[in-house]
Design a protein around this motif. Structure first.
Motif, PDB file in Angstrom:
ATOM      1  N   SER A   1     -18.696 -14.675  46.677  1.00 37.01           N
ATOM      2  CA  SER A   1     -17.556 -14.861  45.783  1.00 37.01           C
ATOM      3  C   SER A   1     -17.011 -13.508  45.329  1.00 37.01           C
ATOM      4  O   SER A   1     -17.773 -12.549  45.145  1.00 37.01           O
ATOM      5  CB  SER A   1     -17.945 -15.676  44.544  1.00 37.01           C
ATOM      6  OG  SER A   1     -18.416 -16.959  44.908  1.00 37.01           O
TER       7      SER A   1
ATOM      8  N   PHE B   1     -19.111 -20.975  37.763  1.00 36.26           N
ATOM      9  CA  PHE B   1     -19.337 -19.599  38.198  1.00 36.26           C
ATOM     10  C   PHE B   1     -20.665 -19.436  38.941  1.00 36.26           C
ATOM     11  O   PHE B   1     -20.921 -18.382  39.515  1.00 36.26           O
ATOM     12  CB  PHE B   1     -19.320 -18.651  36.993  1.00 36.26           C
ATOM     13  CG  PHE B   1     -17.950 -18.459  36.407  1.00 36.26           C
ATOM     14  CD1 PHE B   1     -17.070 -17.559  36.962  1.00 36.26           C
ATOM     15  CD2 PHE B   1     -17.543 -19.186  35.306  1.00 36.26           C
ATOM     16  CE1 PHE B   1     -15.796 -17.384  36.435  1.00 36.26           C
ATOM     17  CE2 PHE B   1     -16.285 -19.018  34.761  1.00 36.26           C
ATOM     18  CZ  PHE B   1     -15.403 -18.119  35.332  1.00 36.26           C
TER      19      PHE B   1
ATOM     20  N   ARG C   1     -13.244 -15.967  39.145  1.00 37.41           N
ATOM     21  CA  ARG C   1     -14.072 -16.040  40.356  1.00 37.41           C
ATOM     22  C   ARG C   1     -13.306 -16.758  41.451  1.00 37.41           C
ATOM     23  O   ARG C   1     -12.680 -17.790  41.205  1.00 37.41           O
ATOM     24  CB  ARG C   1     -15.370 -16.796  40.070  1.00 37.41           C
ATOM     25  CG  ARG C   1     -16.200 -17.166  41.316  1.00 37.41           C
ATOM     26  CD  ARG C   1     -17.406 -17.995  40.928  1.00 37.41           C
ATOM     27  NE  ARG C   1     -18.213 -18.378  42.071  1.00 37.41           N
ATOM     28  CZ  ARG C   1     -18.127 -19.565  42.690  1.00 37.41           C
ATOM     29  NH1 ARG C   1     -17.260 -20.472  42.255  1.00 37.41           N
ATOM     30  NH2 ARG C   1     -18.887 -19.842  43.717  1.00 37.41           N
TER      31      ARG C   1
ATOM     32  N   VAL D   1     -15.246 -11.550  42.232  1.00 37.25           N
ATOM     33  CA  VAL D   1     -15.180 -11.714  40.776  1.00 37.25           C
ATOM     34  C   VAL D   1     -14.516 -10.503  40.143  1.00 37.25           C
ATOM     35  O   VAL D   1     -14.499  -9.406  40.716  1.00 37.25           O
ATOM     36  CB  VAL D   1     -16.584 -11.914  40.161  1.00 37.25           C
ATOM     37  CG1 VAL D   1     -17.205 -13.215  40.641  1.00 37.25           C
ATOM     38  CG2 VAL D   1     -17.490 -10.732  40.482  1.00 37.25           C
TER      39      VAL D   1
END
Length: 298
Positions: A217, A47, A209, A219
């Motif tokens: 990114s 992550f 993610r 999420v």
């Protein structure tokens, strides 16, 4: 031995040596390829950030890294006359988080709106590896918070104001772009103002993610509660947003129905459902600045 025979013998030895070296090199490469396949490689950056959106991820910071973290929530109140510029309410958590070792992190912080002071320990127990290694990562998370506000019906006792959150964060990086996390959660709330509500709560968090670019990114997070509080209306917290990495600065933007930012508070005490009606939709903004003490000492 004539010169001609010596040359022929030399050529034969040379060809034999080259052929033998080629076969030996191929055998060596086969052995190395096999060993590399059998060697477990640690999966990195599941992550990247220590939080997915509103909750913690499996990530821990390396030894000697200090993070200065601010977590903010902005929202409006439903009364028209109370509307102010941009947002009516703001809550912020300001914290310092440090990597004690490459697997163990800790943090201390305080929140403005609900008067919570909290600290946590996070330990990376299992790391996902390729080859014959573990197929997923496991991180243990323990948080304790202290409610400093005046609580009607609660004795002014230190223990009555404490709440604890225990999580087992289980994550898998399926590809360089996609990661998923499950978070079985146990919460003990000490600051109980109503006897109708349970002190112990169980929840299951789900986070994901998806990498859009090298630094950006998408999420999302959701928490299912098995036994929510019964004394007032509350809803499961949900968030969707983007994470943006800028070197030693990390920015997180999200939309969520959770106004509170500490685990025991936002999992059990989110009072609004996730929709676009005021004040149900809150804007979240997290800012993290990373300080590498080991780099500066060198």
């Amino acid at each position: 031995m004539s010169l001609m025979k010596a040359k022929k013998l030399f050529y034969l030895l040379f060809i034999f040596g080259c052929t033998h070296f080629s076969y030996a090199q191929e055998d060596l490469m086969d052995i190395l390829d096999k060993e590399l396949k059998d060697t477990a490689q640690v999966t990195l950056a599941t992550f990247k950030m220590t939080r997915i959106a509103i909750g913690h991820s499996i990530e821990t910071r390396e030894k000697g890294i200090l993070e200065i973290v601010t977590i903010n929530r902005f929202w409006d109140t439903p009364a028209d006359r109370s509307q102010s510029f941009v947002a009516d309410r703001l809550t912020s958590r300001i914290a310092l988080e440090y990597g004690i070792s490459n697997r163990l992190s800790t943090g201390l912080g305080g929140t403005t709106w609900d008067g919570l002071f909290d600290g946590y320990l996070k330990y990376s127990l299992v790391r996902q590896k390729t080859g014959k290694g573990a197929p997923f990562s496991v991180t243990l998370f323990q948080n304790a918070s202290y409610n400093s506000n005046a609580l009607p019906g609660v004795q002014n006792d230190f223990v009555d104001r404490l709440s604890f959150t225990t999580q087992m964060l289980i994550a898998k990086k399926f590809s360089p772009d996609f990661s998923v996390q499950l978070a079985p959660t146990y919460i003990h709330r000490g600051n109980i103002s109503s006897g109708d509500s349970p002190k112990n709560h169980f929840a299951l968090g789900l986070g994901a993610r998806y990498k859009l670019t090298h630094h950006l990114s998408l999420v999302s997070e959701y928490y299912f509660r098995a036994n929510p509080i019964e004394s007032f209306d509350n809803y499961a917290p949900f968030a969707i947003g983007v994470n943006w990495e800028l070197g030693d600065v990390m920015l997180q933007f999200n939309l969520t129905n959770a106004q509170r930012v500490v685990e025991d508070a936002f999992i059990t005490q989110t009072r609004n459902n996730f929709n676009f009606r005021s004040p149900n939709l809150n804007f979240g903004f997290n800012f993290t600045y990373v300080i590498h003490f080991k780099r500066y000492l060198k």
